[in-house]
Design a protein around this motif. Sequence first.
Motif, PDB file in Angstrom:
ATOM      1  N   PRO A  22      -3.863  10.779  -4.271  1.00  0.00           N
ATOM      2  CA  PRO A  22      -2.726  10.789  -5.207  1.00  0.00           C
ATOM      3  C   PRO A  22      -1.471  11.456  -4.618  1.00  0.00           C
ATOM      4  O   PRO A  22      -0.359  10.953  -4.799  1.00  0.00           O
ATOM      5  N   GLU A  23      -1.649  12.560  -3.918  1.00  0.00           N
ATOM      6  CA  GLU A  23      -0.508  13.226  -3.274  1.00  0.00           C
ATOM      7  C   GLU A  23       0.086  12.345  -2.176  1.00  0.00           C
ATOM      8  O   GLU A  23       1.315  12.269  -2.017  1.00  0.00           O
ATOM      9  N   HIS A  24      -0.779  11.708  -1.402  1.00  0.00           N
ATOM     10  CA  HIS A  24      -0.361  10.810  -0.332  1.00  0.00           C
ATOM     11  C   HIS A  24       0.505   9.680  -0.890  1.00  0.00           C
ATOM     12  O   HIS A  24       1.593   9.394  -0.393  1.00  0.00           O
ATOM     13  N   ARG A  25       0.043   9.043  -1.958  1.00  0.00           N
ATOM     14  CA  ARG A  25       0.788   7.924  -2.549  1.00  0.00           C
ATOM     15  C   ARG A  25       2.119   8.377  -3.120  1.00  0.00           C
ATOM     16  O   ARG A  25       3.126   7.680  -2.985  1.00  0.00           O
ATOM     17  N   ALA A  26       2.142   9.547  -3.734  1.00  0.00           N
ATOM     18  CA  ALA A  26       3.402  10.084  -4.270  1.00  0.00           C
ATOM     19  C   ALA A  26       4.391  10.366  -3.139  1.00  0.00           C
ATOM     20  O   ALA A  26       5.591  10.083  -3.263  1.00  0.00           O
ATOM     21  N   GLY A  29       5.748   7.146  -1.912  1.00  0.00           N
ATOM     22  CA  GLY A  29       6.640   6.596  -2.926  1.00  0.00           C
ATOM     23  C   GLY A  29       8.061   7.118  -2.834  1.00  0.00           C
ATOM     24  O   GLY A  29       9.010   6.416  -3.204  1.00  0.00           O
ATOM     25  N   LYS A  30       8.224   8.313  -2.309  1.00  0.00           N
ATOM     26  CA  LYS A  30       9.570   8.887  -2.161  1.00  0.00           C
ATOM     27  C   LYS A  30      10.417   8.094  -1.167  1.00  0.00           C
ATOM     28  O   LYS A  30      11.640   8.150  -1.220  1.00  0.00           O
ATOM     29  N   LEU A  31       9.769   7.371  -0.253  1.00  0.00           N
ATOM     30  CA  LEU A  31      10.497   6.571   0.740  1.00  0.00           C
ATOM     31  C   LEU A  31      10.188   5.077   0.600  1.00  0.00           C
ATOM     32  O   LEU A  31      10.279   4.319   1.566  1.00  0.00           O
ATOM     33  N   ALA A  32       9.853   4.657  -0.604  1.00  0.00           N
ATOM     34  CA  ALA A  32       9.490   3.256  -0.830  1.00  0.00           C
ATOM     35  C   ALA A  32      10.590   2.299  -0.383  1.00  0.00           C
ATOM     36  O   ALA A  32      10.301   1.210   0.118  1.00  0.00           O
ATOM     37  N   ASP A  33      11.829   2.697  -0.511  1.00  0.00           N
ATOM     38  CA  ASP A  33      12.938   1.834  -0.116  1.00  0.00           C
ATOM     39  C   ASP A  33      13.076   1.710   1.401  1.00  0.00           C
ATOM     40  O   ASP A  33      13.798   0.853   1.899  1.00  0.00           O
ATOM     41  N   LYS A  34      12.374   2.537   2.144  1.00  0.00           N
ATOM     42  CA  LYS A  34      12.406   2.516   3.609  1.00  0.00           C
ATOM     43  C   LYS A  34      11.163   1.841   4.191  1.00  0.00           C
ATOM     44  O   LYS A  34      10.993   1.781   5.396  1.00  0.00           O
ATOM     45  N   VAL A  55       4.706   0.739   8.279  1.00  0.00           N
ATOM     46  CA  VAL A  55       5.863   0.215   8.996  1.00  0.00           C
ATOM     47  C   VAL A  55       7.078   0.589   8.163  1.00  0.00           C
ATOM     48  O   VAL A  55       7.256   0.101   7.047  1.00  0.00           O
ATOM     49  N   MET A  56       7.878   1.526   8.719  1.00  0.00           N
ATOM     50  CA  MET A  56       8.949   2.151   7.946  1.00  0.00           C
ATOM     51  C   MET A  56      10.210   2.331   8.775  1.00  0.00           C
ATOM     52  O   MET A  56      10.155   2.390  10.002  1.00  0.00           O
ATOM     53  N   TRP A  67       8.591  13.810   9.248  1.00  0.00           N
ATOM     54  CA  TRP A  67       8.082  13.291   7.976  1.00  0.00           C
ATOM     55  C   TRP A  67       6.556  13.322   7.954  1.00  0.00           C
ATOM     56  O   TRP A  67       5.948  13.733   6.964  1.00  0.00           O
ATOM     57  N   LEU A  68       5.935  12.919   9.067  1.00  0.00           N
ATOM     58  CA  LEU A  68       4.468  12.915   9.141  1.00  0.00           C
ATOM     59  C   LEU A  68       3.873  14.316   9.065  1.00  0.00           C
ATOM     60  O   LEU A  68       2.782  14.505   8.534  1.00  0.00           O
ATOM     61  N   ALA A  69       4.569  15.304   9.591  1.00  0.00           N
ATOM     62  CA  ALA A  69       4.065  16.680   9.569  1.00  0.00           C
ATOM     63  C   ALA A  69       3.870  17.181   8.142  1.00  0.00           C
ATOM     64  O   ALA A  69       2.997  18.005   7.886  1.00  0.00           O
ATOM     65  N   ASP A  70       4.650  16.652   7.203  1.00  0.00           N
ATOM     66  CA  ASP A  70       4.553  17.064   5.797  1.00  0.00           C
ATOM     67  C   ASP A  70       3.715  16.097   4.960  1.00  0.00           C
ATOM     68  O   ASP A  70       3.530  16.328   3.774  1.00  0.00           O
ATOM     69  N   GLU A  71       3.253  15.017   5.558  1.00  0.00           N
ATOM     70  CA  GLU A  71       2.480  13.992   4.847  1.00  0.00           C
ATOM     71  C   GLU A  71       1.140  14.596   4.405  1.00  0.00           C
ATOM     72  O   GLU A  71       0.476  15.263   5.191  1.00  0.00           O
ATOM     73  N   PRO A  72       0.737  14.423   3.144  1.00  0.00           N
ATOM     74  CA  PRO A  72      -0.474  15.063   2.630  1.00  0.00           C
ATOM     75  C   PRO A  72      -1.758  14.789   3.412  1.00  0.00           C
ATOM     76  O   PRO A  72      -2.555  15.708   3.612  1.00  0.00           O
TER      77      PRO A  72
END
Length: 101
Positions: A22-26, A29-34, A55-56, A67-72
């Motif tokens: 759930p945390e991962h998906r949230a 979701g913050k960068l869904a437009d990217k 792919v972003m 960004w990945l360092a903070d990814e859940p």
Amino acid sequence: MIFAILLMDRPGTAELRIQVRPEHRAYLGKLADKMAFAGPLTSEDGKTTVGSLLVMDFPSKVDVEVWLADEPFTKAGVYEKPVIHVFNNSWQQQVGFPPVK
């Protein structure tokens, strides 16, 4: 710049993946437009998750790494070392393929 990010799971992290999902998906979701696309990689049974493919769009590889360092999943220890490459799309994406479940 578009980046393909291959993230393989560490062995023995299936339960942890489920707990943190759930945390991962949230976070995604913050960068869904990217995001061009993202989803789990599975074994041949189509059910056992073995990693993720993202792919972003990011300004640079350093931005991907930050960004990945903070990814859940990264923070929880689900992922092994990421493989990050610039991606050049040479094929027109088919609308609706594959179908999203």
